[in-house]
Scaffold this active site. Structure first.
Site, PDB file in Angstrom:
ATOM      1  N   HIS A 131       0.832  -1.207   0.000  1.00 32.18           N
ATOM      2  CA  HIS A 131       0.000   0.000   0.000  1.00 32.18           C
ATOM      3  C   HIS A 131       0.871   1.263   0.000  1.00 32.18           C
ATOM      4  O   HIS A 131       0.578   2.226  -0.723  1.00 32.18           O
ATOM      5  CB  HIS A 131      -0.925  -0.025   1.228  1.00 32.18           C
TER       6      HIS A 131
ATOM      7  N   SER B 246      -3.304   0.628  -5.064  1.00 32.60           N
ATOM      8  CA  SER B 246      -2.739  -0.557  -4.401  1.00 32.60           C
ATOM      9  C   SER B 246      -3.756  -1.676  -4.238  1.00 32.60           C
ATOM     10  O   SER B 246      -3.502  -2.651  -3.549  1.00 32.60           O
ATOM     11  CB  SER B 246      -2.179  -0.170  -3.025  1.00 32.60           C
TER      12      SER B 246
ATOM     13  N   GLU C  67      -6.059   9.060  -0.770  1.00 37.40           N
ATOM     14  CA  GLU C  67      -6.421   7.633  -0.814  1.00 37.40           C
ATOM     15  C   GLU C  67      -7.239   7.250  -2.052  1.00 37.40           C
ATOM     16  O   GLU C  67      -7.012   6.211  -2.646  1.00 37.40           O
ATOM     17  CB  GLU C  67      -7.197   7.227   0.444  1.00 37.40           C
TER      18      GLU C  67
ATOM     19  N   HIS D 224       1.173   5.004  -2.126  1.00 40.93           N
ATOM     20  CA  HIS D 224       1.454   6.387  -1.708  1.00 40.93           C
ATOM     21  C   HIS D 224       2.733   7.013  -2.263  1.00 40.93           C
ATOM     22  O   HIS D 224       2.743   8.162  -2.676  1.00 40.93           O
ATOM     23  CB  HIS D 224       1.581   6.450  -0.179  1.00 40.93           C
TER      24      HIS D 224
HETATM   25 FE   FE2 Z   1      -3.053   4.946   2.899  1.00 42.24          FE
END
Ligand code: FE2
Length: 300
Positions: A177, A241, A222, A182
């Site tokens: 993730h 992700s 996000e 990110h």
């Molecule tokens: Fe996150």
């Protein structure tokens, strides 16, 4: 209680994007109210070997806060296998749906489908590109603590990887993730500045404003979408992700609306559900500008 003794106000720092090493907080002085432990609904909850390994990698993050030095993780063959599986599957979907900036950023940071990248190597490149940094953390922390660190152009990042039984899913952040979702976006100067504004805002926000910032973060960092040459692309980490979320984001089930800050900061969401509404920003620069004006209003 998250404590950070640095005193600054948004108005005086909003123009100053550079954070020198000596401006960083002492990580050993940071205390978080809550650092998430592995929960019972985690796919690895009943796997003693997995738990021990996760605890060990988490202990490296704790050590970082004492020493300031990041320890590279010697990932096992099994962990590398999980990465290759997930990263490989995501790669195909990224080609189709990810923002072109993101695709280039992954290459710039040397993130491949072959092996798990180390925070130290990504930090070297980030420093050159936008002065952003990654700091290891052993789990999810409270919103104010997490967001406030962004004011130092620093993102807290986990290093362990999800359980092998569910390579498609993790209920907590993991290196997939972080590094696939990110980290690439922090190579974008506007996005890096935007993240820093959110962090500056979090430091001075009232509890209500902090909730608004949490929603802004959710629908951008996000689950954000961005316009690109008349098309819509993904840049949010929760989308990039997760193949389930990414496919869903471009399906007919989702209402993809133009980004509107006022609407976004008041839009409640359910963490565990697929998102029925997503917001499309016109550009990262525009997101930065609107957010800057919004954070400046915190002081008035
Ligand atoms: Fe996150």
């Amino acid at each position: 209680m998250f404590t950070d003794t640095a005193t600054s106000t948004a108005g005086t720092v909003l123009e100053n994007f550079i954070v020198r090493d000596e401006d960083l907080p002492e990580f050993k002085d940071l205390e978080f109210e809550d650092i998430n432990q592995l929960h019972l609904d985690h796919p690895g909850a009943n796997d003693t070997e997995y738990r021990t390994r996760r605890d060990y990698i988490a202990s490296l993050a704790k050590r970082f806060r004492e020493t300031g030095e990041i320890t590279d993780v010697d990932y096992t063959d099994e962990e590398q296998g999980i990465w290759r599986h997930v990263a490989g599957r995501l790669e195909e979907l990224h080609e189709q749906h990810a923002s072109p900036f993101y695709l280039q950023a992954k290459r710039d940071l040397g993130i491949t489908t072959e092996r798990i990248p180390q925070l130290t190597e990504m930090n070297r490149r980030l420093k050159e590109l936008t002065g952003f940094r990654l700091a290891p953390i052993e789990g999810l922390v409270e919103t104010r603590g997490f967001l406030s660190l962004l004011s130092y152009r620093t993102m807290l990042s986990t290093q362990y990887i999800r359980h092998h039984s569910r390579p498609d899913y993790t209920p907590e952040p993991d290196i997939v993730h972080e590094a696939i979702g990110h980290i690439p976006m922090f190579t974008n100067p506007s996005f890096a500045d935007y993240s820093q504004f959110v962090g500056l805002g979090a430091k001075i926000a009232t509890d209500e404003q902090l909730e608004e910032l949490g929603r802004l973060y959710w629908f951008t960092v996000e689950f954000g979408l961005v316009e690109h040459e008349g098309d819509v692309k993904a840049y949010g980490a929760g989308l990039l992700s997760s193949y389930g979320e990414l496919e869903h984001a471009f399906s007919d089930e989702v209402d993809r609306r133009p980004f509107n800050l006022e609407e976004v900061i008041n839009h409640d969401y359910t963490y565990s559900d697929m998102q029925p509404v997503l917001y499309v920003i016109p550009s990262y620069a525009e997101l930065k500008e609107v957010t800057k004006r919004y954070i400046e209003s915190f002081q008035k």
